[in-house]
Design an enzyme around this catalytic site. Structure first.
Site, short mmCIF file in Angstrom:
data_model
loop_
_atom_site.label_atom_id
_atom_site.label_comp_id
_atom_site.label_asym_id
_atom_site.label_seq_id
_atom_site.Cartn_x
_atom_site.Cartn_y
_atom_site.Cartn_z
N SER A 7 0.83 -1.20 0.00
CA SER A 7 0.00 0.00 0.00
C SER A 7 0.87 1.25 0.00
O SER A 7 1.66 1.46 0.92
CB SER A 7 -0.90 0.02 1.23
OG SER A 7 -1.52 1.27 1.37
N HIS A 32 -1.28 -1.30 -4.19
CA HIS A 32 -2.54 -0.97 -3.52
C HIS A 32 -2.59 0.53 -3.26
O HIS A 32 -1.67 1.09 -2.64
CB HIS A 32 -2.65 -1.75 -2.21
CG HIS A 32 -3.99 -1.63 -1.55
ND1 HIS A 32 -5.07 -2.39 -1.95
CD2 HIS A 32 -4.42 -0.85 -0.53
CE1 HIS A 32 -6.12 -2.07 -1.20
NE2 HIS A 32 -5.75 -1.13 -0.34
N ASP A 34 -4.79 3.48 -1.57
CA ASP A 34 -5.88 3.84 -0.67
C ASP A 34 -6.32 5.27 -0.93
O ASP A 34 -5.55 6.21 -0.74
CB ASP A 34 -5.43 3.70 0.78
CG ASP A 34 -5.30 2.25 1.21
OD1 ASP A 34 -6.26 1.48 0.99
OD2 ASP A 34 -4.24 1.87 1.76
N MET A 36 -8.93 8.18 0.16
CA MET A 36 -9.81 8.59 1.26
C MET A 36 -10.25 10.03 1.05
O MET A 36 -9.47 10.86 0.59
CB MET A 36 -9.08 8.45 2.59
CG MET A 36 -8.46 7.09 2.83
SD MET A 36 -7.64 7.00 4.44
CE MET A 36 -6.68 5.50 4.23
N HIS A 65 -8.48 1.35 -4.03
CA HIS A 65 -9.46 1.11 -2.98
C HIS A 65 -10.12 2.44 -2.61
O HIS A 65 -9.50 3.28 -1.97
CB HIS A 65 -8.73 0.48 -1.79
CG HIS A 65 -9.58 0.23 -0.60
ND1 HIS A 65 -9.04 -0.03 0.64
CD2 HIS A 65 -10.93 0.20 -0.42
CE1 HIS A 65 -10.00 -0.22 1.51
NE2 HIS A 65 -11.16 -0.07 0.90
N MET A 67 -12.20 4.52 -0.51
CA MET A 67 -12.84 4.73 0.78
C MET A 67 -13.46 6.12 0.76
O MET A 67 -13.04 7.05 1.47
CB MET A 67 -11.82 4.57 1.91
CG MET A 67 -11.39 3.13 2.11
SD MET A 67 -10.07 2.94 3.32
CE MET A 67 -8.64 3.16 2.25
N MET A 136 -11.78 -5.62 5.29
CA MET A 136 -10.98 -4.75 6.15
C MET A 136 -10.73 -5.43 7.50
O MET A 136 -11.65 -5.92 8.14
CB MET A 136 -11.68 -3.42 6.37
CG MET A 136 -11.84 -2.57 5.12
SD MET A 136 -10.26 -2.13 4.35
CE MET A 136 -9.47 -1.20 5.68
N ASP A 174 -6.88 -6.20 4.25
CA ASP A 174 -6.20 -4.91 4.33
C ASP A 174 -6.34 -4.35 5.74
O ASP A 174 -7.46 -4.17 6.22
CB ASP A 174 -6.82 -3.95 3.31
CG ASP A 174 -6.18 -2.58 3.30
OD1 ASP A 174 -5.10 -2.41 3.91
OD2 ASP A 174 -6.75 -1.66 2.69
N SER A 197 2.88 -0.40 6.26
CA SER A 197 3.97 -0.17 7.19
C SER A 197 4.93 -1.34 7.28
O SER A 197 6.16 -1.16 7.27
CB SER A 197 3.40 0.14 8.59
OG SER A 197 2.46 1.18 8.53
#
Length: 216
Positions: A7, A32, A34, A36, A65, A67, A136, A174, A197
């Site tokens: 990610s 990946h 993310d 948001m 993804h 969100m 999730m 994830d 991370s």
């Protein structure tokens, strides 16, 4: 073999192009991404413009993804930016089936995600429309959270349903994924591990990804 999708939420954004090339060179399967919006989740990350700029830096599939609230408003923009897989949340829109069909009509793989508190039954009516189920294992919104072990039975439930129905749906997890929690997710039925991370902090990303692919 398990697919690994680092990610970029945990990447160095000051050199994002180099980071996605590093992911590819290290043997990852997907990137990946993310997204948001500060509305559906309490954080803001990136949009189609950034994805469009880094798309040329890497040939791996971009696993985007969303969100975001009402993702149907932006599916076209993310498709044009270079997303290969577009995943929306079952909780994010009242026009879910139309949104999934729109993603398919754009020639993209279709993903559907659900939050930790959402039961698997919420996505069952839509399983025939998707290529990817993203479960999730943290509350969506921020990197670095602890894996929620109570979600493992849901992963197993999804795996059993996919196998029993003979569906070609991949199961991705994830949130809080490291080598230990990734192994638990794989044993429960996941086939794709999205992680930030734990991968980006590894001293040898290539060796780390190779180890993760062998998790059983």
């Amino acid at each position: 073999m398990i697919k690994i999708a680092p990610s970029i939420l945990s990447a160095d954004f000051s050199r994002l192009g180099e980071e996605v090339r590093r992911i590819e060179d290290a043997g990852a399967d997907w990137v990946h991404v993310d997204v948001m919006d500060g509305n559906f989740v309490p954080n803001i990350t990136i949009g189609p413009v950034v994805i469009g700029h880094v798309r040329s830096c890497c040939s791996l599939p971009f696993d985007v993804h969303l969100m975001i609230a009402a993702p149907e408003r932006f599916v076209g923009a993310f498709s044009e930016a270079g997303a290969d897989i577009i995943t929306v949340h079952v909780e994010s829109t009242g026009a879910l089936e139309a949104t999934l069909r729109h993603i398919r009509s754009l020639g993209k793989k279709v993903g559907l995600s659900l939050n930790p508190a959402t039961p698997f039954s919420a996505v069952v009516p839509h399983m025939g429309l998707i290529d990817l189920l993203l479960i999730m294992t943290v509350q969506p919104g921020f990197a670095g959270q602890q894996f929620m072990h109570e979600v493992l039975p849901k992963i197993a439930e999804a795996r059993k349903y996919v196998d029993d129905q003979g569906l070609g749906v991949e199961i991705e997890v994830d949130g809080g994924i490291n080598k230990a929690t990734g192994r638990l997710a794989v044993r429960s039925g996941a086939t794709i591990l999205a992680a930030g991370s734990a991968l980006f902090s590894a001293g040898d990303l290539k060796a780390e990804i190779a180890d993760w692919k062998r998790l059983r």
